[in-house]
Design an enzyme around this catalytic site. Structure first.
Site, PDB file in Angstrom:
ATOM      1  N   ARG A   1     -36.678  16.470  -6.220  1.00  0.00           N
ATOM      2  CA  ARG A   1     -38.215  16.707  -6.491  1.00  0.00           C
ATOM      3  C   ARG A   1     -38.794  15.397  -6.976  1.00  0.00           C
ATOM      4  NH1 ARG A   1     -38.716  21.967  -9.919  1.00  0.00           N
ATOM      5  NH2 ARG A   1     -36.792  21.024 -10.938  1.00  0.00           N
TER       6      ARG A   1
ATOM      7  N   GLN B   1     -30.976  17.365 -20.180  1.00  0.00           N
ATOM      8  CA  GLN B   1     -32.590  17.585 -20.677  1.00  0.00           C
ATOM      9  C   GLN B   1     -33.431  16.650 -21.660  1.00  0.00           C
ATOM     10  OE1 GLN B   1     -30.218  20.813 -20.339  1.00  0.00           O
ATOM     11  NE2 GLN B   1     -30.487  20.176 -18.295  1.00  0.00           N
TER      12      GLN B   1
ATOM     13  N   LYS C   1     -30.075   9.151 -20.020  1.00  0.00           N
ATOM     14  CA  LYS C   1     -29.086   9.360 -20.916  1.00  0.00           C
ATOM     15  C   LYS C   1     -27.735   8.960 -20.231  1.00  0.00           C
ATOM     16  CE  LYS C   1     -30.455  13.634 -20.789  1.00  0.00           C
ATOM     17  NZ  LYS C   1     -31.924  13.282 -20.015  1.00  0.00           N
TER      18      LYS C   1
HETATM   19  P1  GDP Z   1     -30.812  11.080 -17.161  1.00  0.00           P
HETATM   20  O1  GDP Z   1     -30.979  12.670 -16.846  1.00  0.00           O
HETATM   21  O2  GDP Z   1     -31.505  10.970 -18.509  1.00  0.00           O
HETATM   22  O3  GDP Z   1     -29.494  10.709 -17.030  1.00  0.00           O
HETATM   23  O4  GDP Z   1     -31.434  10.397 -16.039  1.00  0.00           O
HETATM   24  P2  GDP Z   1     -31.476  10.269 -14.651  1.00  0.00           P
HETATM   25  O5  GDP Z   1     -30.308   9.661 -14.179  1.00  0.00           O
HETATM   26  O6  GDP Z   1     -31.873  11.524 -14.123  1.00  0.00           O
HETATM   27  O7  GDP Z   1     -32.647   9.405 -14.131  1.00  0.00           O
HETATM   28  C1  GDP Z   1     -32.889   7.861 -14.710  1.00  0.00           C
HETATM   29  C2  GDP Z   1     -32.843   6.856 -13.605  1.00  0.00           C
HETATM   30  O8  GDP Z   1     -33.401   5.832 -14.012  1.00  0.00           O
HETATM   31  C3  GDP Z   1     -31.500   6.917 -12.820  1.00  0.00           C
HETATM   32  O9  GDP Z   1     -31.596   6.794 -11.439  1.00  0.00           O
HETATM   33  C4  GDP Z   1     -30.831   5.714 -13.563  1.00  0.00           C
HETATM   34  O10 GDP Z   1     -29.923   4.840 -12.690  1.00  0.00           O
HETATM   35  C5  GDP Z   1     -32.234   4.817 -13.810  1.00  0.00           C
HETATM   36  N1  GDP Z   1     -32.234   4.112 -15.092  1.00  0.00           N
HETATM   37  C6  GDP Z   1     -31.733   4.214 -16.217  1.00  0.00           C
HETATM   38  N2  GDP Z   1     -31.940   3.214 -17.170  1.00  0.00           N
HETATM   39  C7  GDP Z   1     -32.704   2.315 -16.250  1.00  0.00           C
HETATM   40  C8  GDP Z   1     -33.360   1.277 -16.819  1.00  0.00           C
HETATM   41  O11 GDP Z   1     -33.446   0.703 -17.990  1.00  0.00           O
HETATM   42  N3  GDP Z   1     -34.197   0.862 -15.685  1.00  0.00           N
HETATM   43  C9  GDP Z   1     -34.102   1.008 -14.356  1.00  0.00           C
HETATM   44  N4  GDP Z   1     -34.758   0.420 -13.324  1.00  0.00           N
HETATM   45  N5  GDP Z   1     -33.466   2.232 -14.339  1.00  0.00           N
HETATM   46  C10 GDP Z   1     -32.658   2.766 -15.017  1.00  0.00           C
HETATM   47  P1  IMO Z   2     -31.421  15.989 -17.243  1.00  0.00           P
HETATM   48  O1  IMO Z   2     -30.271  16.041 -18.115  1.00  0.00           O
HETATM   49  C1  IMO Z   2     -35.417  16.822 -16.127  1.00  0.00           C
HETATM   50  C2  IMO Z   2     -36.200  21.320 -16.076  1.00  0.00           C
HETATM   51  C3  IMO Z   2     -36.427  21.865 -14.492  1.00  0.00           C
HETATM   52  C4  IMO Z   2     -37.563  23.201 -15.067  1.00  0.00           C
HETATM   53  C5  IMO Z   2     -36.995  23.501 -16.569  1.00  0.00           C
HETATM   54  C6  IMO Z   2     -36.193  24.744 -16.357  1.00  0.00           C
HETATM   55  O2  IMO Z   2     -31.295  15.251 -15.975  1.00  0.00           O
HETATM   56  O3  IMO Z   2     -32.370  14.959 -18.016  1.00  0.00           O
HETATM   57  P2  IMO Z   2     -33.736  25.194 -15.548  1.00  0.00           P
HETATM   58  O4  IMO Z   2     -32.805  25.040 -14.164  1.00  0.00           O
HETATM   59  O5  IMO Z   2     -32.980  24.459 -16.722  1.00  0.00           O
HETATM   60  O6  IMO Z   2     -34.087  26.567 -15.812  1.00  0.00           O
HETATM   61  O7  IMO Z   2     -35.257  24.447 -15.432  1.00  0.00           O
HETATM   62  O8  IMO Z   2     -36.212  22.629 -16.949  1.00  0.00           O
HETATM   63  N1  IMO Z   2     -34.997  20.676 -16.017  1.00  0.00           N
HETATM   64  C7  IMO Z   2     -34.979  19.102 -16.045  1.00  0.00           C
HETATM   65  N2  IMO Z   2     -35.834  18.183 -16.010  1.00  0.00           N
HETATM   66  N3  IMO Z   2     -34.092  16.602 -16.339  1.00  0.00           N
HETATM   67  C8  IMO Z   2     -32.984  17.448 -16.463  1.00  0.00           C
HETATM   68  O9  IMO Z   2     -31.887  17.377 -16.672  1.00  0.00           O
HETATM   69  C9  IMO Z   2     -33.579  18.939 -16.457  1.00  0.00           C
HETATM   70  N4  IMO Z   2     -32.803  20.173 -16.324  1.00  0.00           N
HETATM   71  C10 IMO Z   2     -33.767  21.252 -16.307  1.00  0.00           C
HETATM   72  O10 IMO Z   2     -37.159  20.860 -13.720  1.00  0.00           O
HETATM   73  O11 IMO Z   2     -38.709  22.445 -15.105  1.00  0.00           O
END
Ligand code: GDP
Ligand code: IMO
Ligand code: MG
Length: 428
Positions: free
Chosen positions: A303, A224, A16
């Site tokens: 994690r 999330q 996202k």
């Molecule tokens: P979010 O919480 O939805 O914003 O996602 P996170 O940042 O926690 O995790 C997504 C991970 O995938 C991050 O390390 C991004 O840099 C990476 N990412 C996002 N889109 C892509 C993609 O299309 N390809 C690859 N390889 N990585 C991506």
């Molecule tokens: P983004 O925005 C993935 C999960 C936690 C746990 C549950 C409840 O980066 O996608 P909380 O602390 O919210 O009470 O935890 O939700 N969780 C996420 N898992 N991405 C997240 O955010 C999360 N935010 C909370 O691991 O299972």
């Protein structure tokens, strides 16, 4: 008039942050509407990586307004840590660029303390929360004893509310075996935060409404994902807010009729952090392979993320619950190199095949995924910049997603960087 939502269609971490940053080019305002610093949104621009938790992912653009809406729970300590982190990386964070709702609930030290103590008390039934105090803060909001940003800014009001809360929470903390908290220490610490916060605080409902009326484009950035939604997720293994499109209206203070589109971000496979059901989970060498190739380790807690095959039942549910107008499929570069891929197209439950996500965890535990097999693609796709450049097998995979969900794929992610995005359709 255009206001569109970008939200997670699975269990979070779909990409996202990257997509919000990319789509912010087409927006004037980026708004967070729920969650708090439990989120971890990674954005990579050129050779720099940014990890955002509470601040909207539009902040990396100098000319965008970023809004933390009333539905967000705000930990001021975490907010200022993040602001300082961004300033150190050369990003401007000023009250002209960032506004915080006066109605947002504040995460207090007792929320973090109770989050940890309750998890411990749950024992083997723990949820696996991020430990940021999210659940206890939303509990207080619903219990009607929360402290809001507007309260924090009024010393006498804050003092009274904090005193009552500390008294009540200390009883609970002691009951759970924790150390009671000291009023004076918290009061003084938070008064300092209040002064630093004051210039950022506004009635953000008015701010966002006026922007939409001025024909500015507004992007609502979810945290999330759909299956962590308090109502539609895998309850109780969920977060404590509405992560779905329905959360936007309440979490920002604008009517649902002002929202035009909703984009669901879906990883090309499935991941989950924390406990709870996960029908297509791969607890084998393939799951480990995906985790390593996709760097599937949490942005907020570090994690390791559980990994599994793409589950189209989940995406179909997201389309329905969130009214998705298109899907963004991320990380198809991660899957390159796998010989065969499986995609879940239904669950077998009590001898019948269903294509919806059951409410009861007991039913869900009995669900056996029904898979369709796809040929993988060997070629790395990180350098592809158009749909035509993608391998045929990747195109077939994307077509299956569109057919099963009845929803077009508007963007495909081929890497973590801003420009590693393939725009398939102009309309979101
Ligand atoms: P979010 O919480 O939805 O914003 O996602 P996170 O940042 O926690 O995790 C997504 C991970 O995938 C991050 O390390 C991004 O840099 C990476 N990412 C996002 N889109 C892509 C993609 O299309 N390809 C690859 N390889 N990585 C991506
Ligand atoms: P983004 O925005 C993935 C999960 C936690 C746990 C549950 C409840 O980066 O996608 P909380 O602390 O919210 O009470 O935890 O939700 N969780 C996420 N898992 N991405 C997240 O955010 C999360 N935010 C909370 O691991 O299972
Ligand atoms: Mg994340």
């Amino acid at each position: 008039m255009s206001a569109f939502i970008v939200l997670g269609a699975q269990w979070g971490d779909e990409g996202k942050g990257k997509m919000t940053d990319y789509l912010a080019e087409e927006a004037d305002v980026v708004v967070r509407f729920q969650g708090g610093n439990n989120a971890g949104h990674t954005v990579e621009v050129e050779d720099k990586q940014y990890k955002l938790h509470l601040i909207p992912s539009g902040i990396l653009h100098d000319d965008k307004l970023n809004v933390i809406g009333n539905g967000v729970v705000v930990d001021p300590k975490a907010l200022f840590t993040e602001i300082d982190y961004l300033i150190n990386l050369g990003i401007k964070v000023t009250p002209e660029k960032l506004v915080v709702s006066d109605r947002a609930n504040v995460i207090m030290p007792y929320h973090r303390e109770l989050d940890a103590l309750k998890e411990k008390a749950r024992g083997k039934n723990d949820i696996g929360t991020t430990g940021k105090g999210i659940g206890p803060c939303y509990t207080d909001k619903v219990e009607r004893c929360g402290i809001r940003v507007c309260d924090l800014l009024h010393k006498e009001v804050f003092e009274e509310k904090l005193r009552i809360n500390i008294e009540m929470k200390n009883d609970y903390i002691k009951l759970l075996g924790g150390e009671p908290l000291i009023f004076d220490k918290i009061f003084n610490e938070y008064l300092a935060y209040a002064e630093r916060l004051r210039p950022f605080v506004k009635d953000t409902s008015v701010v966002v409404y006026d922007k939409i009326k001025e024909d500015k484009r507004v992007l609502f950035e979810g945290a999330q994902g759909m299956l962590l939604d308090i109502d539609y997720g895998t309850y109780p293994y969920v977060t404590s807010s509405n992560t779905t499109s329905g959360g936007v209206s309440n979490g920002v203070g604008i009517g649902p009729t002002m929202i035009t589109n909703a984009v669901g971000i879906a990883k090309s496979y499935t991941t989950r952090v924390g406990k709870g059901p996960f029908p297509t989970e791969l607890e084998d060498a393939t799951g480990d392979w995906i985790r390593e190739k996709g760097h599937e380790y949490g942005t907020t807690t570090g994690r390791s993320r559980r990994c599994g095959w793409l589950d189209l039942v989940i995406l179909k549910t997201s389309v329905r619950v969130c009214g998705l107008t298109s899907l963004v499929v991320t990380k198809i570069d991660t899957l390159a190199g796998l010989n065969k891929l499986k995609v879940c197209v239904g669950y077998e439950l009590n001898g019948k095949v269903i294509d919806y996500f059951p409410a009861s965890l007991e039913d869900l535990a009995k669900c056996k995924p029904v898979y369709e097999e796809f040929e993988g693609w060997e070629d790395e796709v990180a350098n592809a910049r158009s749909y035509e450049e993608l391998p045929d097998n990747a195109k077939k995979y994307l077509k299956k997603i569109e057919e099963f969900t009845g929803t077009k794929v508007s963007i495909v992610g081929v890497g973590p960087k801003r420009d590693q995005s393939i725009r398939v359709t102009a309309e979101l």
